[in-house]
Each structure stands twice: as C-alpha cells, then as structure tokens.
Design a protein around this motif. Structure first.
Motif, PDB file in Angstrom:
ATOM      1  N   UNK A 140       0.839  -1.115  -0.002  1.00  0.00           N
ATOM      2  CA  UNK A 140       0.096  -0.242   0.186  1.00  0.00           C
ATOM      3  C   UNK A 140       0.884   1.204  -0.182  1.00  0.00           C
ATOM      4  N   UNK A 141       1.932   1.219   0.746  1.00  0.00           N
ATOM      5  CA  UNK A 141       2.829   2.445   0.913  1.00  0.00           C
ATOM      6  C   UNK A 141       3.370   2.737  -0.498  1.00  0.00           C
ATOM      7  N   UNK A 142       3.693   1.558  -1.227  1.00  0.00           N
ATOM      8  CA  UNK A 142       4.438   1.927  -2.371  1.00  0.00           C
ATOM      9  C   UNK A 142       3.427   1.774  -3.690  1.00  0.00           C
ATOM     10  N   UNK A 143       2.157   1.582  -3.537  1.00  0.00           N
ATOM     11  CA  UNK A 143       1.183   1.651  -4.574  1.00  0.00           C
ATOM     12  C   UNK A 143       1.352   0.751  -5.444  1.00  0.00           C
ATOM     13  N   UNK A 144       1.895  -0.519  -5.097  1.00  0.00           N
ATOM     14  CA  UNK A 144       2.377  -1.800  -5.752  1.00  0.00           C
ATOM     15  C   UNK A 144       1.415  -2.845  -5.656  1.00  0.00           C
ATOM     16  N   UNK A 145       1.101  -3.716  -6.839  1.00  0.00           N
ATOM     17  CA  UNK A 145       0.056  -4.863  -6.632  1.00  0.00           C
ATOM     18  C   UNK A 145       0.920  -6.181  -6.256  1.00  0.00           C
ATOM     19  N   UNK A 146       0.188  -7.141  -5.694  1.00  0.00           N
ATOM     20  CA  UNK A 146       0.980  -8.207  -5.472  1.00  0.00           C
ATOM     21  C   UNK A 146       1.533  -8.906  -6.771  1.00  0.00           C
ATOM     22  N   UNK A 147       0.785  -8.817  -7.959  1.00  0.00           N
ATOM     23  CA  UNK A 147       1.109  -9.242  -8.899  1.00  0.00           C
ATOM     24  C   UNK A 147       2.425  -8.548  -9.686  1.00  0.00           C
ATOM     25  N   UNK A 200      10.389 -12.313  -8.511  1.00  0.00           N
ATOM     26  CA  UNK A 200      10.509 -13.883  -9.085  1.00  0.00           C
ATOM     27  C   UNK A 200       9.913 -15.054  -8.298  1.00  0.00           C
ATOM     28  N   UNK A 201       8.763 -14.453  -7.500  1.00  0.00           N
ATOM     29  CA  UNK A 201       7.991 -15.527  -6.765  1.00  0.00           C
ATOM     30  C   UNK A 201       6.659 -15.698  -7.187  1.00  0.00           C
ATOM     31  N   UNK A 202       6.272 -16.703  -7.072  1.00  0.00           N
ATOM     32  CA  UNK A 202       4.501 -16.755  -7.435  1.00  0.00           C
ATOM     33  C   UNK A 202       3.783 -16.018  -6.602  1.00  0.00           C
ATOM     34  N   UNK A 203       2.670 -15.506  -7.402  1.00  0.00           N
ATOM     35  CA  UNK A 203       1.493 -14.569  -6.511  1.00  0.00           C
ATOM     36  C   UNK A 203       0.927 -15.469  -5.406  1.00  0.00           C
ATOM     37  N   UNK A 204       0.715 -17.049  -5.687  1.00  0.00           N
ATOM     38  CA  UNK A 204       0.355 -17.915  -4.627  1.00  0.00           C
ATOM     39  C   UNK A 204       1.233 -17.772  -3.470  1.00  0.00           C
ATOM     40  N   UNK A 205       2.619 -18.080  -3.716  1.00  0.00           N
ATOM     41  CA  UNK A 205       3.556 -17.903  -2.539  1.00  0.00           C
ATOM     42  C   UNK A 205       3.526 -16.715  -1.970  1.00  0.00           C
ATOM     43  N   UNK A 206       3.058 -15.409  -2.586  1.00  0.00           N
ATOM     44  CA  UNK A 206       3.456 -14.226  -2.183  1.00  0.00           C
ATOM     45  C   UNK A 206       1.924 -14.029  -1.001  1.00  0.00           C
ATOM     46  N   UNK A 207       0.970 -14.446  -1.738  1.00  0.00           N
ATOM     47  CA  UNK A 207      -0.383 -14.609  -0.883  1.00  0.00           C
ATOM     48  C   UNK A 207      -0.218 -15.351   0.411  1.00  0.00           C
ATOM     49  N   UNK A 208       0.549 -16.359   0.514  1.00  0.00           N
ATOM     50  CA  UNK A 208       0.739 -17.082   1.641  1.00  0.00           C
ATOM     51  C   UNK A 208       1.528 -16.203   2.602  1.00  0.00           C
ATOM     52  N   UNK A 209       2.385 -15.681   2.199  1.00  0.00           N
ATOM     53  CA  UNK A 209       3.114 -14.784   2.999  1.00  0.00           C
ATOM     54  C   UNK A 209       2.441 -13.654   3.655  1.00  0.00           C
ATOM     55  N   UNK A 210       1.484 -13.023   2.569  1.00  0.00           N
ATOM     56  CA  UNK A 210       0.789 -11.858   2.931  1.00  0.00           C
ATOM     57  C   UNK A 210      -0.219 -12.204   4.035  1.00  0.00           C
TER      58      UNK A 210
END
Length: 78
Positions: free
Chosen positions: A20-27, A34-44
C-alpha cells in the motif's frame, strides 16, 4: 498438542502495508521478486511456515527496506 499448534509461530509479515505504501500490486511484486503470486499470498496472509533468505533479500531490495520492516513478532499469535 495438535500438529497445527506445534507449528504455530508469532512472526507476522507486513506485505499489505508495504504494498500500500508503495502503490504496488501483489502481481507486480511477484514479477519483480521472481516468486509466484500464490507464494506471496501465503506470506501476505501470514500462513507461511518459512521464507528463504534469497526471497527475503529480494523483497527487501524491491521495497528498499530492512527485514525488520517486513517482519514483526507478535507473541499473542504463538
């Protein structure tokens, strides 16, 4: 103690705030790290059991932050 209770931990990941602070999407982050959206979602969603130092390094590079900006400790979650 159940297996789920044995694996609980008090570490939280602040991806939502940093995105949010950087105005960036998970994608976008997934592409840059270089990590899948699924893996980042698990982290998030604080469901990760581990994180590779290479992934942590890349997240810090992309966000321009320190590991402590990305991770927190909440003893109430243990």
């Amino acid at each position: 103690m159940s297996p789920a209770e044995m694996e609980s931990h008090g570490i939280t990941v602040h991806l939502d705030r940093l995105l949010a602070e950087r105005g960036m999407t998970l994608t976008e982050l997934a592409d840059r790290v270089g990590v899948t959206v699924v893996n980042l979602s698990i982290l998030k969603n604080n469901r990760a059991k581990a994180i590779r130092f290479t992934t942590l390094t890349k997240l810090c590079e992309v966000f321009g932050c320190q590991p402590g900006d990305l991770l927190g400790y909440d003893p109430g979650r243990e």
